[in-house]
Design an enzyme around this catalytic site. Structure first.
Site, short mmCIF file in Angstrom:
data_model
loop_
_atom_site.label_atom_id
_atom_site.label_comp_id
_atom_site.label_asym_id
_atom_site.label_seq_id
_atom_site.Cartn_x
_atom_site.Cartn_y
_atom_site.Cartn_z
N GLY A 13 0.95 -1.35 0.07
CA GLY A 13 -0.01 0.09 -0.46
C GLY A 13 0.77 1.37 -0.10
O GLY A 13 1.87 1.32 0.36
N ARG A 23 13.71 10.50 -2.55
CA ARG A 23 14.51 11.24 -2.88
C ARG A 23 15.58 11.28 -2.05
O ARG A 23 16.74 11.25 -1.97
CB ARG A 23 13.13 12.44 -2.51
N ALA A 24 15.16 11.13 -0.66
CA ALA A 24 16.26 11.52 0.04
C ALA A 24 17.27 9.84 -0.08
O ALA A 24 18.85 9.94 -0.23
CB ALA A 24 15.96 11.10 1.19
N ARG A 74 1.37 -5.65 -5.22
CA ARG A 74 1.34 -6.50 -4.42
C ARG A 74 1.63 -7.62 -5.32
O ARG A 74 0.85 -8.23 -6.14
CB ARG A 74 -0.14 -6.72 -3.08
N ASP A 105 4.76 -4.49 6.47
CA ASP A 105 4.78 -5.91 6.37
C ASP A 105 5.22 -7.03 5.30
O ASP A 105 6.29 -8.09 5.66
CB ASP A 105 3.55 -5.91 7.50
N THR A 128 4.25 3.03 5.61
CA THR A 128 3.16 2.18 5.76
C THR A 128 2.65 3.24 6.87
O THR A 128 2.59 3.84 7.35
CB THR A 128 3.05 0.56 6.57
N ASP A 130 -0.41 2.06 8.17
CA ASP A 130 -0.51 1.20 9.88
C ASP A 130 0.11 1.51 11.17
O ASP A 130 0.14 1.55 12.24
CB ASP A 130 -0.74 0.46 9.41
N ASP A 132 2.75 -0.33 11.91
CA ASP A 132 2.45 -1.89 12.00
C ASP A 132 3.81 -2.61 12.79
O ASP A 132 3.77 -3.57 12.59
CB ASP A 132 0.93 -2.19 12.03
N ARG A 157 -18.51 15.12 13.54
CA ARG A 157 -18.76 15.93 14.48
C ARG A 157 -19.54 16.80 14.67
O ARG A 157 -20.81 17.18 15.13
CB ARG A 157 -17.19 16.47 15.50
N MET A 172 -8.60 2.37 8.63
CA MET A 172 -7.79 2.27 8.25
C MET A 172 -6.36 1.58 9.33
O MET A 172 -7.23 2.08 10.66
CB MET A 172 -7.09 2.48 7.30
N ARG A 174 -5.66 -2.40 9.18
CA ARG A 174 -5.21 -3.88 9.30
C ARG A 174 -5.84 -4.13 10.64
O ARG A 174 -6.91 -4.08 10.89
CB ARG A 174 -3.85 -4.46 8.75
N GLU A 190 -14.94 9.69 21.07
CA GLU A 190 -15.62 9.12 22.75
C GLU A 190 -14.66 8.07 23.09
O GLU A 190 -14.51 7.74 24.19
CB GLU A 190 -17.45 8.83 22.96
O1 F6P Z 1 -1.82 -1.82 4.77
C1 F6P Z 1 -2.07 -0.20 4.59
C2 F6P Z 1 -3.58 -0.46 4.41
O2 F6P Z 1 -4.02 0.70 3.98
C3 F6P Z 1 -4.29 -1.11 5.00
O3 F6P Z 1 -4.11 -0.02 6.37
C4 F6P Z 1 -5.35 -1.66 4.63
O4 F6P Z 1 -6.20 -2.97 5.60
C5 F6P Z 1 -4.98 -1.92 3.10
O5 F6P Z 1 -3.73 -1.62 2.66
C6 F6P Z 1 -5.89 -1.65 2.26
O6 F6P Z 1 -5.53 -2.62 0.69
P1 F6P Z 1 -5.51 -2.23 -0.33
O7 F6P Z 1 -5.77 -0.68 -0.98
O8 F6P Z 1 -4.87 -3.10 -1.46
O9 F6P Z 1 -7.62 -1.97 -0.52
#
Ligand code: F6P
Length: 325
Positions: A13, A23-24, A74, A105, A128, A130, A132, A157, A172, A174, A190
């Site tokens: 993603g 660039r860096a 991917r 990941d 990413t 995420d 994660d 809101r 998002m 995951r 909340e």
């Molecule tokens: O890993 C990044 C991410 O945006 C996740 O948060 C999400 O689950 C996934 O990729 C969505 O992937 P795609 O763009 O292939 O639908």
């Protein structure tokens, strides 16, 4: 072996700040006398031989752009031994001595296998939204996505409070609750319903039994996407059935979270990490991800970086709970 030429690719993603990282890496490599080749469409570009020579001006005017100018994919084929063999033949033909892989990941899992199979030096950058990956406090793109979420929730809101509604806002991440949890803190929501807590606790039932925020008629709850929480739709369906007194709505933020111009934090993080990737290769580091811990650059072995279940800080959970009384 001295590294004379590197290949750079983005995979998985896209994330805001990937361009700043490209660039860096490119500029730091050229600064150190290393040739750079851009590989298009992630690992797939190694299989289909989509390689472009990079000069310093190949990466001009991209630091402020979201997405990735190298494109991303991917690749299913790269997950096969046969696919990786073809990819390695391209590396040999193009005389690429090392790779810099920017991704999450899945991309770093691929990097680890590829590096081991062919004894190829690879350095990864955590790209990413995420957040994660383990061994790094932050990933490139996370801060921008968090700001996008905050701005969207601020807007929701207005309508939530006007209509006195309960909103479930799906974000998002995951299987990881960073975006939901910090998004909720930043936007004064909340609660956050996150995968990390879903196993041990019925978060929705707890929220309802506490009466959401007692002092207000509207409520905003951020929910991490995916099967573990069930997502915002499942939450809303449950509330409609079990607590029909609430006027419920759902908003799924979706891919808007992945786009946009990177924040200053993401640009700086990507720039530091990109330069550090070249330092790492010159230092003889192999098969590590560049991370940041307490504002210091660190090297994290791929095996550690890709471990699941990155811990969330307990104080974030406590802060959200305390501030939503
Ligand atoms: O890993 C990044 C991410 O945006 C996740 O948060 C999400 O689950 C996934 O990729 C969505 O992937 P795609 O763009 O292939 O639908």
């Amino acid at each position: 072996m001295a590294i004379k030429c590197i290949g750079i690719l983005t995979s998985g993603g896209d994330a805001p700040g990937m361009n700043a990282a490209i660039r860096a890496v490119t500029r730091a490599a050229i600064y150190n006398g290393i040739e750079v080749k851009g590989i298009l469409r992630g690992y797939r570009g190694l299989i289909t031989n989509e390689i472009v020579p990079f000069k310093t001006n190949s990466v001009s005017n991209i630091i402020q752009q979201g997405g990735t100018m190298l494109k991303t994919a991917r690749s299913k084929e790269f997950q096969t031994t046969e696919g990786r063999k073809i990819a390695y033949e391209t590396i040999q033909r193009e005389e690429i001595d090392a790779l810099v892989v920017i991704g999450g990941d899945g991309s770093l899992t691929g990097a680890r296998i590829f590096a081991q199979e062919f004894n190829l030096p690879i350095v990864g950058l955590p790209g990413t939204i995420d957040n994660d990956l383990q061994g790094t406090d932050l990933t490139i793109g996370y801060d921008t996505a968090l700001n996008t979420i905050m701005q969207a929730v601020d807007k929701i809101r207005d309508t939530a409070s006007s209509h006195e509604r309960l909103f479930f806002i799906e974000v998002m991440g995951r299987e990881c609750g960073f975006l939901a949890l910090n998004g909720a803190i930043a936007s004064g929501a909340e609660a956050a319903i996150i995968p990390e807590k879903s196993m041990e606790q019925d978060q929705l039932a707890d929220l309802i039994s506490n009466g959401f925020r007692k002092s207000k008629n509207s409520s905003l709850v951020l929910v991490t996407e995916g099967d573990i929480t069930g997502g915002a739709m499942a939450m809303a369906e449950r509330v409609k059935k079990e607590y029909p007194q609430y006027d419920v709505r759902v908003s799924i933020l979706g891919h808007v979270q992945r786009g946009g111009s990177p924040t200053a934090s993401d640009r700086i993080l990507a720039s530091r990490m990109g330069a550090a990737a070249i330092d790492a290769l010159l230092d003889g580091q192999r098969n590590v991800m560049i991370g940041i811990q307490n504002d210091e650059i660190v090297y994290v072995p791929f095996s550690k970086a890709i471990k699941k279940n990155k811990p969330l800080q307990q104080d974030l959970l406590d802060t959200l709970k305390i501030l939503s009384i």
